[in-house]
Design a protein around this motif. Structure first.
Motif, PDB file in Angstrom:
ATOM      1  N   GLN A  93      -4.816   6.294   0.000  1.00 65.06           N
ATOM      2  CA  GLN A  93      -4.541   5.908  -1.390  1.00 65.06           C
ATOM      3  C   GLN A  93      -5.845   5.880  -2.192  1.00 65.06           C
ATOM      4  O   GLN A  93      -5.869   6.281  -3.358  1.00 65.06           O
ATOM      5  CB  GLN A  93      -3.858   4.532  -1.467  1.00 65.06           C
ATOM      6  N   LYS A  94      -6.916   5.413  -1.571  1.00 67.92           N
ATOM      7  CA  LYS A  94      -8.226   5.402  -2.233  1.00 67.92           C
ATOM      8  C   LYS A  94      -8.630   6.822  -2.630  1.00 67.92           C
ATOM      9  O   LYS A  94      -9.247   7.034  -3.674  1.00 67.92           O
ATOM     10  CB  LYS A  94      -9.258   4.808  -1.267  1.00 67.92           C
ATOM     11  N   ASN A 130      -8.869  -0.046  -3.734  1.00 73.48           N
ATOM     12  CA  ASN A 130     -10.094   0.700  -3.432  1.00 73.48           C
ATOM     13  C   ASN A 130     -10.356   0.784  -1.923  1.00 73.48           C
ATOM     14  O   ASN A 130     -11.504   0.669  -1.477  1.00 73.48           O
ATOM     15  CB  ASN A 130     -11.274   0.039  -4.165  1.00 73.48           C
ATOM     16  N   GLY A 131      -9.296   0.942  -1.161  1.00 69.83           N
ATOM     17  CA  GLY A 131      -9.414   1.094   0.292  1.00 69.83           C
ATOM     18  C   GLY A 131      -9.529  -0.206   1.065  1.00 69.83           C
ATOM     19  O   GLY A 131      -9.531  -0.197   2.290  1.00 69.83           O
ATOM     20  N   ILE A 184       0.834  -1.214   0.000  1.00 64.68           N
ATOM     21  CA  ILE A 184       0.000   0.000   0.000  1.00 64.68           C
ATOM     22  C   ILE A 184       0.862   1.255   0.000  1.00 64.68           C
ATOM     23  O   ILE A 184       0.548   2.237  -0.659  1.00 64.68           O
ATOM     24  CB  ILE A 184      -0.910   0.045   1.254  1.00 64.68           C
ATOM     25  N   ASP A 185       1.961   1.191   0.750  1.00 63.07           N
ATOM     26  CA  ASP A 185       2.791   2.373   0.981  1.00 63.07           C
ATOM     27  C   ASP A 185       3.469   2.835  -0.303  1.00 63.07           C
ATOM     28  O   ASP A 185       4.118   2.048  -0.988  1.00 63.07           O
ATOM     29  CB  ASP A 185       3.814   2.064   2.072  1.00 63.07           C
ATOM     30  N   GLY A 186       3.307   4.112  -0.597  1.00 62.19           N
ATOM     31  CA  GLY A 186       3.876   4.669  -1.825  1.00 62.19           C
ATOM     32  C   GLY A 186       3.307   4.020  -3.071  1.00 62.19           C
ATOM     33  O   GLY A 186       3.910   4.083  -4.139  1.00 62.19           O
ATOM     34  N   ASN A 187       2.139   3.378  -2.935  1.00 67.14           N
ATOM     35  CA  ASN A 187       1.536   2.634  -4.058  1.00 67.14           C
ATOM     36  C   ASN A 187       2.520   1.635  -4.648  1.00 67.14           C
ATOM     37  O   ASN A 187       2.582   1.451  -5.866  1.00 67.14           O
ATOM     38  CB  ASN A 187       1.083   3.604  -5.174  1.00 67.14           C
ATOM     39  N   LEU A 193      11.095  12.037   1.937  1.00 68.16           N
ATOM     40  CA  LEU A 193       9.763  11.497   1.626  1.00 68.16           C
ATOM     41  C   LEU A 193       8.820  12.634   1.210  1.00 68.16           C
ATOM     42  O   LEU A 193       8.143  12.556   0.178  1.00 68.16           O
ATOM     43  CB  LEU A 193       9.165  10.768   2.836  1.00 68.16           C
ATOM     44  N   LEU A 196       5.335  12.290  -1.070  1.00 65.35           N
ATOM     45  CA  LEU A 196       4.710  11.238  -0.268  1.00 65.35           C
ATOM     46  C   LEU A 196       4.204  11.861   1.037  1.00 65.35           C
ATOM     47  O   LEU A 196       4.884  12.704   1.624  1.00 65.35           O
ATOM     48  CB  LEU A 196       5.723  10.139   0.064  1.00 65.35           C
ATOM     49  N   VAL A 252      -3.421   4.374   5.554  1.00 64.08           N
ATOM     50  CA  VAL A 252      -2.745   4.537   4.263  1.00 64.08           C
ATOM     51  C   VAL A 252      -3.639   4.026   3.125  1.00 64.08           C
ATOM     52  O   VAL A 252      -3.733   4.654   2.066  1.00 64.08           O
ATOM     53  CB  VAL A 252      -1.360   3.846   4.262  1.00 64.08           C
ATOM     54  N   ALA A 253      -4.337   2.910   3.354  1.00 64.28           N
ATOM     55  CA  ALA A 253      -5.242   2.379   2.323  1.00 64.28           C
ATOM     56  C   ALA A 253      -6.356   3.377   2.009  1.00 64.28           C
ATOM     57  O   ALA A 253      -6.703   3.593   0.836  1.00 64.28           O
ATOM     58  CB  ALA A 253      -5.825   1.039   2.765  1.00 64.28           C
ATOM     59  N   SER A 254      -6.902   4.015   3.045  1.00 68.19           N
ATOM     60  CA  SER A 254      -7.948   5.028   2.829  1.00 68.19           C
ATOM     61  C   SER A 254      -7.401   6.219   2.052  1.00 68.19           C
ATOM     62  O   SER A 254      -8.056   6.733   1.148  1.00 68.19           O
ATOM     63  CB  SER A 254      -8.483   5.561   4.164  1.00 68.19           C
ATOM     64  N   ALA A 290      -3.548  -3.160  -0.968  1.00 68.39           N
ATOM     65  CA  ALA A 290      -4.937  -2.695  -0.883  1.00 68.39           C
ATOM     66  C   ALA A 290      -5.431  -2.278  -2.250  1.00 68.39           C
ATOM     67  O   ALA A 290      -4.644  -1.899  -3.126  1.00 68.39           O
ATOM     68  CB  ALA A 290      -5.053  -1.519   0.087  1.00 68.39           C
ATOM     69  N   ASN A 333      -1.146  10.019  -2.110  1.00 68.65           N
ATOM     70  CA  ASN A 333      -0.072   9.025  -2.063  1.00 68.65           C
ATOM     71  C   ASN A 333       0.709   9.130  -0.758  1.00 68.65           C
ATOM     72  O   ASN A 333       1.499  10.051  -0.557  1.00 68.65           O
ATOM     73  CB  ASN A 333       0.855   9.179  -3.272  1.00 68.65           C
ATOM     74  N   SER A 334       0.478   8.178   0.100  1.00 68.02           N
ATOM     75  CA  SER A 334       1.036   8.225   1.442  1.00 68.02           C
ATOM     76  C   SER A 334       1.943   7.034   1.707  1.00 68.02           C
ATOM     77  O   SER A 334       1.949   6.058   0.960  1.00 68.02           O
ATOM     78  CB  SER A 334      -0.100   8.266   2.458  1.00 68.02           C
ATOM     79  N   ILE A 335       2.709   7.140   2.772  1.00 69.06           N
ATOM     80  CA  ILE A 335       3.605   6.051   3.184  1.00 69.06           C
ATOM     81  C   ILE A 335       3.498   5.901   4.700  1.00 69.06           C
ATOM     82  O   ILE A 335       3.684   6.867   5.439  1.00 69.06           O
ATOM     83  CB  ILE A 335       5.056   6.301   2.703  1.00 69.06           C
ATOM     84  N   GLY A 336       3.167   4.699   5.125  1.00 67.53           N
ATOM     85  CA  GLY A 336       3.001   4.443   6.557  1.00 67.53           C
ATOM     86  C   GLY A 336       4.289   3.927   7.161  1.00 67.53           C
ATOM     87  O   GLY A 336       4.832   2.925   6.713  1.00 67.53           O
ATOM     88  N   ASN A 369       9.441  14.040  -2.080  1.00 70.78           N
ATOM     89  CA  ASN A 369       9.032  13.105  -3.138  1.00 70.78           C
ATOM     90  C   ASN A 369       7.516  12.998  -3.244  1.00 70.78           C
ATOM     91  O   ASN A 369       7.007  12.036  -3.824  1.00 70.78           O
ATOM     92  CB  ASN A 369       9.627  11.718  -2.868  1.00 70.78           C
TER      93      ASN A 369
END
Lengths: 257, 257
Positions: free
Chosen positions: B89-90, A151-152, A101-104, B135, B140, B85-87, A149, B94-97, B138
């Motif tokens: 990205q949805k 779509n969430g 999930i992180d950074g896609n 990060l 993120l 992070v999944a939420s 992940a 663009n996040s990084i956990g 970039n």
């Protein structure tokens, strides 16, 4: 091209804290670029059972219901991933623990529930090589757990497949070596004889090994991933134990085209 | 200097999936640089109790034994971090956990067990601003959970303190705004009246507010962190609810020097 060594570790090594610490110590000393991909160990099943969730496997792959994806996320992305990174940092190996999930990192799609409903399980459509390579080029050692992940929704991804897909993606930028680490020193000709390691397996021999039941259950998808990896251009694909891979002993199964 | 908005979220918001989803949706739309720091919610205590571990608090801070650090790592770094992070990205954010361990984000020291043994708890010695800023630069969005490690040992870190220390570190590079999100719209003059939000608190007023019991228990370390943050050069420090901060309503407590 620069070399990158990619290690997929799983149950067995993850369940033995002493062996894991020794592996991570040896891993930290590798001078080439490197990374780790891991699934879970027996603890996910144990925690699932403590919480009263049912654990189901189909063809060596876990069926993941809503409660199970929560448990595997906690165990893989929490407990295991952070323990590995903490050990590596202790060894002065600057690492970063991430999921798909992180950074896609991994673009995945939830698996079609027909013909078999594997639940919250996904298949990889694309690896975000730019993001991954930015970490590697910043001298960070990625430690990737097998959660992604779409779509969430959190999804469980086969760690052997992640290792293959990431290795294939990185093989455009690096000379890539992929090591599948397991308990045995390689694929055994005779399951009851640990010394009967098959040293080299050609792709043409795979069907025969499955038909003759030399390879069965969880080893079948692992071997298929190993052959796909080899055929898609990875320079070296090896299946062996942690002891053998780190000490460069001769016992190992190398996949050849 | 560019602006960065830092949101510390915790119990309350993390325990309400609908409210959290709405917060993360609004957060995703923020155009400035941004990041999230989170602790856990009630689930860590619940899981601890299911697993038969005792949960002890001292002055609003959790006492963390060996079993508890395993549980909080699973919940904070696994379940909560990856769900956030999944939420995001949805929402195309663009996040990084990460935890404090990843990329050596937080250099911490295990707390001295004298006079009070808080167990597997650490205090921050340094923030790795170079890694964090790489990060951010970039594109993120970092989502940081309150777990770190020292000498290979996982440690629980107070999330309010992480938010403060990271904000102070980033204030050398950015105009920094720190938002402590809680259930109430701000610090209340009267605990029984939600509308009695104190709009501005000066550092000279803090002792008096504690003495008169307007501020008590868990709010005391939060307020101390908020004042330290303001005094160490953060441009804006606000304590308010998720609803108020995202809709820029007037109800909030701003910390002033």
């Amino acid at each position: 091209m620069e070399t990158i060594k990619i290690y997929k570790i799983g149950s067995g090594l993850l369940d033995d804290s002493e062996k894991l610490a020794e592996f991570l110590y040896q891993f930290s000393k590798i001078k080439e670029k490197k990374m780790i991909i891991h699934g879970g160990g027996k603890y996910a099943s144990k925690l699932n059972s403590i919480l009263g969730n049912e654990v189901i496997f189909h063809d060596g792959r876990r069926v993941t219901d809503e409660k199970t994806i929560e448990v595997v996320t906690m165990v893989y992305a929490g407990k295991i991933n952070k323990s590995i990174v903490a050990s590596l940092q202790k060894n002065n190996c600057n690492s970063i623990g991430i999921s798909g999930i992180d950074g896609n990192l991994l673009i995945v799609k939830k698996r079609n529930p027909i013909p078999i409903d594997f639940g919250y399980v996904g298949d990889i459509e694309e690896v975000n090589t730019t993001f991954l390579n930015a970490l590697i080029q910043n001298e960070l050692v990625p430690v990737v757990c097998s959660i992604a992940a779409s779509n969430g929704e959190l999804l469980n991804i086969n760690a052997d497949t992640i290792a293959k897909e990431i290795s294939v993606a990185l093989s455009k930028l690096y000379t890539t070596e992929l090591y599948y680490i397991m308990d045995k020193d390689g694929v055994l000709q005779d399951a009851n004889n640990d010394a009967s390691v098959i040293q080299k397996i050609k792709s043409t021999e795979l069907t025969q090994l499955i038909d003759s039941k030399v390879i069965s259950e969880g080893m079948i998808p692992k071997l298929k991933n190993a052959f796909d990896a080899k055929q898609e251009g990875i320079n070296k694909v090896v299946i062996t134990s942690a002891t053998n891979v780190m000490q460069e002993l001769s016992l190992k199964t190398e996949i050849i085209s």
